[in-house]
Write an enzyme that holds these catalytic residues in place. Sequence first.
Site, PDB file in Angstrom:
ATOM      1  N   GLU A 143     -24.801  -5.454  25.736  1.00 55.56           N
ATOM      2  CA  GLU A 143     -24.585  -4.393  24.755  1.00 55.56           C
ATOM      3  C   GLU A 143     -25.277  -4.705  23.437  1.00 55.56           C
ATOM      4  O   GLU A 143     -25.331  -5.861  23.005  1.00 55.56           O
ATOM      5  CB  GLU A 143     -23.092  -4.230  24.475  1.00 55.56           C
ATOM      6  CG  GLU A 143     -22.340  -3.676  25.661  1.00 55.56           C
ATOM      7  CD  GLU A 143     -21.019  -3.009  25.258  1.00 55.56           C
ATOM      8  OE1 GLU A 143     -20.323  -2.562  26.157  1.00 55.56           O
ATOM      9  OE2 GLU A 143     -20.701  -2.932  24.068  1.00 55.56           O
ATOM     10  N   CYS A 183     -26.602  -4.901  15.725  1.00 61.16           N
ATOM     11  CA  CYS A 183     -25.710  -5.975  16.140  1.00 61.16           C
ATOM     12  C   CYS A 183     -26.212  -6.442  17.504  1.00 61.16           C
ATOM     13  O   CYS A 183     -26.177  -5.685  18.479  1.00 61.16           O
ATOM     14  CB  CYS A 183     -24.288  -5.431  16.228  1.00 61.16           C
ATOM     15  SG  CYS A 183     -23.106  -6.637  16.834  1.00 61.16           S
ATOM     16  N   CYS A 190     -19.439 -14.132  27.509  1.00 64.97           N
ATOM     17  CA  CYS A 190     -19.182 -15.189  26.528  1.00 64.97           C
ATOM     18  C   CYS A 190     -18.180 -16.170  27.121  1.00 64.97           C
ATOM     19  O   CYS A 190     -17.186 -15.757  27.716  1.00 64.97           O
ATOM     20  CB  CYS A 190     -18.611 -14.589  25.250  1.00 64.97           C
ATOM     21  SG  CYS A 190     -18.363 -15.824  23.941  1.00 64.97           S
ATOM     22  N   CYS A 238     -11.949 -15.996  23.428  1.00 62.57           N
ATOM     23  CA  CYS A 238     -11.004 -15.769  22.322  1.00 62.57           C
ATOM     24  C   CYS A 238     -10.031 -14.661  22.742  1.00 62.57           C
ATOM     25  O   CYS A 238     -10.431 -13.673  23.361  1.00 62.57           O
ATOM     26  CB  CYS A 238     -11.753 -15.382  21.054  1.00 62.57           C
ATOM     27  SG  CYS A 238     -12.871 -16.681  20.511  1.00 62.57           S
ATOM     28  N   GLU A 285     -21.824 -16.382  22.132  1.00 66.44           N
ATOM     29  CA  GLU A 285     -21.695 -17.338  21.034  1.00 66.44           C
ATOM     30  C   GLU A 285     -23.094 -17.885  20.698  1.00 66.44           C
ATOM     31  O   GLU A 285     -23.652 -18.675  21.466  1.00 66.44           O
ATOM     32  CB  GLU A 285     -20.727 -18.463  21.463  1.00 66.44           C
ATOM     33  CG  GLU A 285     -20.673 -19.661  20.551  1.00 66.44           C
ATOM     34  CD  GLU A 285     -20.594 -19.317  19.068  1.00 66.44           C
ATOM     35  OE1 GLU A 285     -19.748 -18.507  18.667  1.00 66.44           O
ATOM     36  OE2 GLU A 285     -21.418 -19.856  18.304  1.00 66.44           O
ATOM     37  N   CYS A 323     -16.613  -4.396  16.429  1.00 61.69           N
ATOM     38  CA  CYS A 323     -16.496  -5.841  16.628  1.00 61.69           C
ATOM     39  C   CYS A 323     -15.447  -6.134  17.683  1.00 61.69           C
ATOM     40  O   CYS A 323     -14.325  -5.649  17.600  1.00 61.69           O
ATOM     41  CB  CYS A 323     -16.034  -6.541  15.351  1.00 61.69           C
ATOM     42  SG  CYS A 323     -17.175  -6.426  14.028  1.00 61.69           S
TER      43      CYS A 323
HETATM   44  N1  SAH Z   1     -19.147 -15.504  19.022  1.00 59.63           N
HETATM   45  C1  SAH Z   1     -19.465 -15.149  17.688  1.00 59.63           C
HETATM   46  C2  SAH Z   1     -20.084 -13.778  17.530  1.00 59.63           C
HETATM   47  C3  SAH Z   1     -19.471 -12.623  18.302  1.00 59.63           C
HETATM   48  S1  SAH Z   1     -18.026 -11.849  17.707  1.00 59.63           S
HETATM   49  C4  SAH Z   1     -18.252 -15.309  16.799  1.00 59.63           C
HETATM   50  O1  SAH Z   1     -17.174 -15.553  17.315  1.00 59.63           O
HETATM   51  O2  SAH Z   1     -18.360 -15.226  15.585  1.00 59.63           O
HETATM   52  C5  SAH Z   1     -18.395 -11.122  16.166  1.00 59.63           C
HETATM   53  C6  SAH Z   1     -17.156 -10.973  15.291  1.00 59.63           C
HETATM   54  O3  SAH Z   1     -16.237  -9.995  15.807  1.00 59.63           O
HETATM   55  C7  SAH Z   1     -16.378 -12.279  15.224  1.00 59.63           C
HETATM   56  O4  SAH Z   1     -15.923 -12.553  13.937  1.00 59.63           O
HETATM   57  C8  SAH Z   1     -15.248 -11.975  16.162  1.00 59.63           C
HETATM   58  O5  SAH Z   1     -14.180 -12.843  15.992  1.00 59.63           O
HETATM   59  C9  SAH Z   1     -14.944 -10.529  15.801  1.00 59.63           C
HETATM   60  N2  SAH Z   1     -14.059  -9.883  16.769  1.00 59.63           N
HETATM   61  C10 SAH Z   1     -13.879 -10.199  18.067  1.00 59.63           C
HETATM   62  N3  SAH Z   1     -12.934  -9.424  18.618  1.00 59.63           N
HETATM   63  C11 SAH Z   1     -12.504  -8.581  17.641  1.00 59.63           C
HETATM   64  C12 SAH Z   1     -11.557  -7.507  17.608  1.00 59.63           C
HETATM   65  N4  SAH Z   1     -10.879  -7.142  18.700  1.00 59.63           N
HETATM   66  N5  SAH Z   1     -11.377  -6.878  16.431  1.00 59.63           N
HETATM   67  C13 SAH Z   1     -12.094  -7.202  15.340  1.00 59.63           C
HETATM   68  N6  SAH Z   1     -13.018  -8.180  15.314  1.00 59.63           N
HETATM   69  C14 SAH Z   1     -13.226  -8.878  16.461  1.00 59.63           C
END
Ligand code: SAH
Length: 347
Positions: A96, A109, A116, A120, A164, A335
């Site tokens: 995406e 973006c 990934c 998380c 990541e 995000c």
């Molecule tokens: N792996 C990297 C980049 C991808 S995520 C990182 O973790 O930074 C990009 C951003 O979106 C990160 O800050 C991530 O934590 C956030 N993000 C992920 N899931 C989200 C959600 N459900 N709501 C809001 N932000 C989220």
Amino acid sequence: MTNDKISVPPLLGGSLEELTAWVVQQGQPAYRGKQLHDWIYHKGVRSLADISVFSKKWRAEVAQVPIGRSTLHYHSVAPDETVKYLLQLADGQIIETVGIPTDKRLTVCVSTQVGCPMACDFCATGKGGYKRNLERYEIVDQVLTVQEDFQQRVSNIVFMGMGEPLLNTDNVLGAIKSLNQDVGIGQRNITVSTVGIPGRIRQFAQHHLQVTLAVSLHAPNQPLREQLIPSAHHYKLEDLLAECREYVEITGRRVTFEYILLAGFNDLPEHAIQLAKCLRGFQSHVNLIPYNPISEVDYKRPTRDRTQGFAKLLKQHHIAVSVRYSRGLEADAACGQLRASNTFTNN
Ligand code: SAH
């Protein structure tokens, strides 16, 4: 000379020097390198067979050499004009990319991996597992695709899509170089977001780039962070912050800390105060991101008042802060909602 598809890597992501070396190796005059560069990066050509300034004979010879462009698999436009693209790669994998227009800016973006591995808890991408790293050309392609679709120059890039970035550092660095030198995007308009991998922020700093580093902090203490981010078990918050300090020292650039607000979980006044303590004296900026819902978990997005209250407390403790209300929510393009599918979730 070989036209063997498998042995020739895609040309996209190559610098002017590299493309010139390639055309010379093919027995062509060096100026063809500049033409090739221009057609790939500025005219968006997808096959060497279509480069009309090349001789018919040579075009036929190199027609099978891949440029490295993806194909558009799916495309959806949110009411706020954010566009989500599902792009199909040469091996069939789908990633995406999101195009976010604001006033005169166009931000892309980009994804850095297919899926990934970080898993998380609040992030849709992690729920789908991990397939592979993206190559340099597959990252550059995403930016060209959005630029071509909007027919507008991309002004900003955020490495905040699937994956990541610091698990794919070489290709990310290669892509940044190409986006900067070949596509023409200023390093200061590029942000790389990471959850933090031990030792990698320090390594990244050694490249002395002018890009912004954004670190996904999401919690003001170790136990809370471990509940959200599995990899935090192997990376102490203080070690992560120490590496961030080194980044500031080495590059002279402040670090952005991203903090997702999850109602009742990490958005209490005590969390704001703890966060302010962690970041005291740090050249940084906090980006608060109200949680964007995903179907698998039942975290809640805090109210606007609660969000503003959290920001206010940080400000009172002299922490630079802004709230990022994600764009593209309605297209599942915000995000954390990227999962390489065109199904819409009911939030
Ligand atoms: N792996 C990297 C980049 C991808 S995520 C990182 O973790 O930074 C990009 C951003 O979106 C990160 O800050 C991530 O934590 C956030 N993000 C992920 N899931 C989200 C959600 N459900 N709501 C809001 N932000 C989220």
